[in-house]
Design a protein around this motif. Structure first.
Motif, short mmCIF file in Angstrom:
data_model
loop_
_atom_site.label_atom_id
_atom_site.label_comp_id
_atom_site.label_asym_id
_atom_site.label_seq_id
_atom_site.Cartn_x
_atom_site.Cartn_y
_atom_site.Cartn_z
N PHE A 1 11.77 20.51 8.32
CA PHE A 1 11.93 19.30 9.13
C PHE A 1 10.58 18.91 9.70
O PHE A 1 9.60 19.66 9.62
N VAL A 2 10.52 17.73 10.30
CA VAL A 2 9.27 17.17 10.82
C VAL A 2 9.41 16.97 12.33
O VAL A 2 10.49 16.64 12.84
N ILE A 3 8.31 17.17 13.05
CA ILE A 3 8.31 17.06 14.51
C ILE A 3 7.41 15.91 14.94
O ILE A 3 6.27 15.79 14.49
N ILE A 4 7.94 15.05 15.83
CA ILE A 4 7.16 13.95 16.41
C ILE A 4 7.26 14.07 17.94
O ILE A 4 8.18 13.54 18.56
N PRO A 5 6.29 14.75 18.58
CA PRO A 5 6.39 15.03 20.02
C PRO A 5 5.68 14.02 20.91
O PRO A 5 5.23 14.35 22.01
N SER A 6 5.55 12.78 20.47
CA SER A 6 4.76 11.77 21.17
C SER A 6 5.17 11.60 22.63
O SER A 6 6.35 11.69 22.96
N ILE A 7 4.17 11.30 23.46
CA ILE A 7 4.45 11.00 24.88
C ILE A 7 4.13 9.53 25.18
O ILE A 7 4.16 9.11 26.33
N CYS A 8 3.82 8.77 24.13
CA CYS A 8 3.58 7.33 24.28
C CYS A 8 4.69 6.57 23.55
O CYS A 8 5.49 7.15 22.83
N TYR A 9 4.71 5.25 23.74
CA TYR A 9 5.66 4.41 23.02
C TYR A 9 5.18 4.23 21.57
O TYR A 9 4.23 3.49 21.32
N GLU A 10 5.81 4.90 20.66
CA GLU A 10 5.54 4.65 19.25
C GLU A 10 6.24 3.35 18.84
O GLU A 10 7.36 3.08 19.27
N MET A 11 5.57 2.55 18.00
CA MET A 11 6.20 1.31 17.55
C MET A 11 7.23 1.58 16.45
O MET A 11 8.40 1.22 16.58
N PHE A 12 6.78 2.20 15.38
CA PHE A 12 7.67 2.56 14.28
C PHE A 12 6.93 3.55 13.40
O PHE A 12 6.32 3.17 12.39
N PRO A 13 6.94 4.82 13.75
CA PRO A 13 6.19 5.80 12.95
C PRO A 13 6.74 5.88 11.52
O PRO A 13 7.93 6.10 11.32
N MET A 14 5.86 5.68 10.55
CA MET A 14 6.27 5.81 9.16
C MET A 14 6.76 7.23 8.88
O MET A 14 7.54 7.47 7.96
N THR A 15 6.29 8.17 9.69
CA THR A 15 6.71 9.57 9.59
C THR A 15 8.22 9.70 9.52
O THR A 15 8.76 10.49 8.75
N VAL A 16 8.92 8.92 10.35
CA VAL A 16 10.37 9.03 10.44
C VAL A 16 11.03 8.67 9.11
O VAL A 16 11.80 9.45 8.55
N ILE A 17 10.71 7.48 8.60
CA ILE A 17 11.42 7.05 7.38
C ILE A 17 10.89 7.73 6.14
O ILE A 17 11.61 7.86 5.14
N GLU A 18 9.64 8.18 6.16
CA GLU A 18 9.15 8.99 5.04
C GLU A 18 9.92 10.31 4.98
O GLU A 18 10.29 10.77 3.90
#
Length: 403
Positions: free
Chosen positions: A298-315
């Motif tokens: 699985f993939v982890i996205i631990p951002s603490i800012c407002y992400e607009m639309f990380p391509m990471t998610v749909i990839e």
């Protein structure tokens, strides 16, 4: 009414520095490819911020004025439009060399303008609504002069000033209202921020990003979890390392692979030596990163800012991989908690650690969430779904413009 089976689209994009890869670049290239695959003529106008670095001292100083109004862009776009006669112009990033002058060139020659909002640069000097390690919305709905006071861009009043001046000048000139015919927000969250800032409600539509279907087998789960992205504060890399320090402390072994570069790289290298189950890889090509996603659990996205639309998610979704992400901004929309992944409170490294070990230790659940992620991709983020939405946006914009 324009025949949508054959339209000519002018695609406009300003690349950041070549050393700063961006998901915006990928989206721009994907949409061009998508339009071409459906038989449409695409005219491309591009600029690259490397132009600034490769120019002399005088040109660099003048480039600050380009942020407000680029005469070069204005003239070149007018020439290109007169030569190619596009039906519609679709802008992606305009900072820092294209500038809003491109809109004026289109308006003068009666070409409707669609603008995809990839960041909050039109209302925030750093484009992130993020300052001193925290979310900052002080300029939402207001003139962004605070961006200079707080040194929001590059921690410098000197660097922040031209950006803030450009934002304020075009707000005063009503550029955002009168010279852009349609805004594409990538999520409901982003649309709401724009409306709060004063953008016209009826001009903002929602169209998510998409990715092309992967061709290879997806059943390549190997025994590691993945983070890839910029090694910087806003991306939550510190929170991620703290989570793994905690897992190490309580004797929970989860192999992590990190791919990326950034200002915190040296610190990260030092800290992971004490943990032992983390592999740090230098920046990879986009194709190589996709291979890593394919192999990860699985993939982890631990951002603490407002992400607009990380391509990471749909990839990740396209390859049947669940995502663990911060419960913040658009990520709360994109990741369905306990369905396509898990959400945790931003900055809460203990919560993140528990989610990581829980999903790592429950492989069947991980695979089930991955299957759900793949289903969500097929329903919402495929090229076929996206081209239908894009046609609808172009058609409505053209019809409204030429009423």
């Amino acid at each position: 009414m324009k025949d949508m089976n054959s339209i000519k689209v002018l695609m406009v994009h300003n690349y950041y520095r070549s050393k700063s890869p961006s998901g915006e670049n990928i989206v721009f290239k994907y949409e061009i490819e998508l339009l071409k695959r459906h038989g449409h003529k695409v005219i491309i106008y591009e600029r690259n911020n490397d132009e600034i670095l490769n120019s002399g001292v005088l040109r660099r100083s003048l480039s600050t004025f380009d942020m407000v109004w680029s005469l070069k862009t204005y003239k070149e776009l007018k020439y290109l439009i007169q030569k190619e006669r596009p039906d519609i112009a679709h802008f992606h990033n305009i900072w820092y060399l294209i500038s809003p002058s491109g809109y004026y060139a289109c308006k003068e020659l009666q070409v409707p303008v669609v603008q995809t909002i990839h960041n909050f640069r039109m209302l925030c000097a750093n484009g992130l609504l993020f300052r001193n390690g925290k979310i900052c919305e002080k300029c939402v709905g207001k003139y962004p002069w605070r961006g200079v006071i707080y040194r929001c861009y590059n921690q410098s009043r000197l660097y922040s000033s031209p950006i803030v001046f450009a934002e304020m000048a075009h707000k005063l000139m009503t550029t955002w209202d009168k010279y852009v015919d349609c805004y594409i927000a990538l999520t409901k969250f982003a649309r709401n921020i724009l409306i709060r800032h004063g953008f016209q409600n009826d001009k903002i539509v929602i169209k998510p990003n998409f990715v092309f279907r992967p061709f290879e087998s997806l059943n390549n789960n190997k025994n590691f979890v993945l983070f890839f992205g910029r090694l910087s504060q806003e991306k939550g890399i510190d929170v991620l390392i703290k989570a793994f320090e905690y897992l190490n402390k309580i004797n929970r072994d989860v192999p992590l692979r990190i791919i990326g570069d950034g200002p915190l790289k040296r610190e990260i290298i030092y800290r992971i030596k004490k943990i032992g189950n983390i592999e740090l890889l230098s920046q990879r090509s986009h194709a190589e990163i996709l291979e890593q996603i394919k192999d990860a659990l699985f993939v982890i996205i631990p951002s603490i800012c407002y992400e607009m639309f990380p391509m990471t998610v749909i990839e990740s979704y396209s390859m049947g991989k669940p995502v663990i992400a911060s419960r913040i901004g658009s990520l709360s929309e994109l990741v369905e908690d306990n369905i396509t992944g898990l959400l945790f409170d931003p900055n809460d490294f203990i919560s993140l650690a528990s989610k990581i070990f829980f999903l790592y230790d429950n492989k069947e659940l991980c695979y089930k969430m991955g299957s759900n992620a793949k289903i969500k991709y097929e329903k919402e983020y495929t090229p076929d779904v996206n081209i239908t939405k894009l046609y609808d946006i172009y058609e409505k914009t053209l019809n409204k413009y030429f009423i």
